[in-house]
Structure formats: structure tokens, C-alpha cells
Enzyme design. Structure first.
Site, PDB file in Angstrom:
ATOM      1  N   CYS A 108      35.457  45.248  38.722  1.00 20.53           N
ATOM      2  CA  CYS A 108      35.131  43.834  38.535  1.00 20.53           C
ATOM      3  C   CYS A 108      36.142  43.126  37.629  1.00 20.53           C
ATOM      4  O   CYS A 108      37.268  42.890  38.040  1.00 20.53           O
ATOM      5  CB  CYS A 108      33.704  43.698  38.026  1.00 20.53           C
ATOM      6  SG  CYS A 108      33.001  42.077  38.335  1.00 20.53           S
ATOM      7  N   HIS A 132      29.598  47.725  40.341  1.00 21.64           N
ATOM      8  CA  HIS A 132      29.090  48.335  39.111  1.00 21.64           C
ATOM      9  C   HIS A 132      27.998  49.340  39.498  1.00 21.64           C
ATOM     10  O   HIS A 132      27.763  49.601  40.671  1.00 21.64           O
ATOM     11  CB  HIS A 132      28.436  47.262  38.216  1.00 21.64           C
ATOM     12  CG  HIS A 132      29.382  46.268  37.654  1.00 21.64           C
ATOM     13  ND1 HIS A 132      30.234  46.550  36.603  1.00 21.64           N
ATOM     14  CD2 HIS A 132      29.596  44.969  37.981  1.00 21.64           C
ATOM     15  CE1 HIS A 132      30.919  45.460  36.307  1.00 21.64           C
ATOM     16  NE2 HIS A 132      30.554  44.489  37.117  1.00 21.64           N
TER      17      HIS A 132
HETATM   18  N1  GLN Z   1      33.993  37.648  34.374  1.00 19.51           N
HETATM   19  C1  GLN Z   1      34.305  38.060  35.737  1.00 19.51           C
HETATM   20  C2  GLN Z   1      33.502  37.292  36.804  1.00 19.51           C
HETATM   21  O1  GLN Z   1      32.498  36.680  36.490  1.00 19.51           O
HETATM   22  C3  GLN Z   1      34.017  39.551  35.899  1.00 19.51           C
HETATM   23  C4  GLN Z   1      32.542  39.895  35.733  1.00 19.51           C
HETATM   24  C5  GLN Z   1      32.285  41.394  35.693  1.00 19.51           C
HETATM   25  O2  GLN Z   1      33.110  42.198  35.276  1.00 19.51           O
HETATM   26  N2  GLN Z   1      31.055  41.805  36.119  1.00 19.51           N
HETATM   27  O3  GLN Z   1      33.887  37.327  37.969  1.00 19.51           O
END
Ligand code: GLN
Length: 254
Positions: A106, A205
Site C-alpha cells: 500500500c 494488507h
Molecule cells: N496513505 C495511502 C492511501 O491512502 C496509503 C494507505 C495505506 O498504506 N493503507 O492511499
């Protein structure tokens, strides 16, 4: 009668070792992404493969390693670590070109591309290991994901997504998998994650690798091949729990 469960691991006798560098765990460790490191190190330990583990903080040098991991994070954490990571761009490109394995989840995945443009503020420069870029959308993608690879058996990878970033792939950077359930990279082109050489990114995740043990072993095999210069078959583990966890999510939106 007391039943004794003997799990016989086919312990590896080749005295193998790999190095794993964990980038910015204090900042990029969202939704249990540390579980990926636990899965990788335990799957080595169970096979008697030694692991040199390096936890890298933003102002540390980044060591040479066979496998690099960078987890997910909120925009604020990405804003903190992006300039630190960017300082090591040329080194990381050299590591990629030497065959080191990278896994970015992510927010960490987004920083492996050319840039991540958050909803507010400056564009965050990435290290360009992947020919990809990310721009924040005005909708947050949240939910389970099932996606189909063309290089794993079983082909499925499963996990949980929570991101506003929309990632677009270009050039020789190809999707990690095709979305079956969920949104993936951008909710438009059916792609989830990315791969170029041994660099892998994904929005999954969960954490990802404990319930995608086949992908964990694929990454470990690549890291061992990079280290020893020849393909390495990993000894079999009893993955019933991991496979049951994987199958409990496959094809389910909720
Ligand atoms: N901040 C980034 C987004 O909102 C990554 C979020 C995350 O790592 N879950 O896309």
C-alpha cells in the site's frame, strides 16, 4: 488416550541464509503489516534457513539485502519517510538490478513507484523501482480483495485494502494480479498490485503473507536464488492453517 501431533518439517540441511531489510517499521506498519516479516522469518526458521534481519529507521543507511520489505502507512507517515527513502533511490535501483526482492504494501508500494500525490500538499517522490505513479482519489477503497495471479499455485492472493491512492502502471511494470473481488490499484482497470523484475507491490494488507504462504515462499525462493545464483527448492511445510485461512477469504467480499 493422549494424541501426539508430530509435525515433521523437512529441515533444510544446506546451511542457507538470507538478509531481510525492513524499511521504516516504526512509520509504515499499518493493519498488521509486521505480519509479513513474521511470516517470512518464521518460514525460514522452520526450514533452518538463517535470517539476518535489519530494521531500518528513516535516518539510517539502507544495507545491502536479499529481500526488502516496506509496509503501509497513512499520508502523514509517508510524508515523513518519503524524503529519507528518496535519498537512497540510486542504491535501491542498483539492488533491484542485482535481483534483490522487494515487497511494498500500500503506502510503501506507492513509494516504490515514481510518486504519490496525496489529496493535499506536495507530491511525494518515490524511488522508481516500479514504473508506476499514484494520485489520491476522492473515494477510499475499503474491503476484502481476491485477485488472480498468473505465476502462483493456487493463483489467488487475498487480503484487505484500505487506500485512497489510485495507482497506474506503465511500461514493463505489470500487474501482480487481476482483481476478482475488490478494487485493486485504481478500481478502473482491474489490476491489483505490480511487478517488475523481483519488485512486487500490492494493496493487500491483512497481513498479506500469513494467509498467502505460497506467495511468501515464492518471494523467499527468489531471494535465495539471488543470493546463491541458482534456483532453490524450499522444503515443504505443513501449511494447513495458512491454506484454511486463505480459503476462508477467497471470493468473499465481506
Ligand atoms: N496513505 C495511502 C492511501 O491512502 C496509503 C494507505 C495505506 O498504506 N493503507 O492511499
Amino acid at each position: 488416550m493422549k494424541r501426539i501431533y508430530a509435525i515433521i518439517y523437512d529441515m533444510d540441511k544446506r546451511d542457507l541464509k538470507i538478509s531481510i531489510a525492513h524499511l521504516y517499521p516504526k512509520h509504515l506498519n499499518l493493519y498488521g503489516d509486521m505480519g509479513n516479516i513474521i511470516a517470512l522469518t518464521k518460514r525460514c526458521e522452520w526450514r533452518n534457513i538463517k535470517v539476518d534481519y535489519y530494521s531500518v529507521n528513516p535516518n539510517d543507511d539502507i544495507p545491502e539485502a536479499d529481500l526488502y520489505f516496506i509496509g503501509g502507512g497513512q499520508d502523514n507517515e509517508q510524508i515523513t519517510v518519503a524524503p529519507c527513502l528518496y535519498k537512497h533511490k540510486n542504491f535501491l535501483l542498483e539492488q533491484r538490478d542485482k535481483g534483490s526482492v522487494f515487497l511494498g504494501i500500500c503506502g510503501g508500494y506507492q513509494l516504490l513507484g515514481h510518486y504519490y500525490a496525496p489529496f493535499e500538499g506536495e507530491k511525494l517522490l518515490g524511488v522508481g523501482l516500479l514504473d508506476a505513479f499514484t494520485v489520491a482519489g476522492n473515494k477510499r477503497f475499503i474491503g476484502n480483495v481476491t485477485a488472480n495471479t498468473d505465476f502462483l499455485t493456487p493463483k489467488t492472493v487475498v487480503g484487505f485494502e484500505n487506500h485512497a491512492g489510485l495507482t497506474y502502471l506503465q511500461g514493463d511494470t505489470k500487474p501482480l494480479a487481476k482483481v476478482e473481488i475488490g478494487n485493486g490499484n485504481n478500481g478502473e482497470d482491474g489490476s491489483e498490485g505490480a511487478r517488475f523484475m523481483n519488485v512486487f507491490g500490492t494493496y493487500l494488507h491483512g497481513s498479506l503473507l500469513p494467509k498467502n504462504s505460497h506467495f511468501a515462499d515464492y518471494l523467499l525462493s527468489l531471494a535465495l536464488e539471488k543470493k546463491y545464483g541458482e534456483p532453490m527448492d524450499l522444503s515443504r511445510l505443513d501449511d494447513k492453517i495458512e491454506i484454511d485461512a486463505h480459503n476462508s477469504v477467497v471470493g468473499k467480499a465481506y
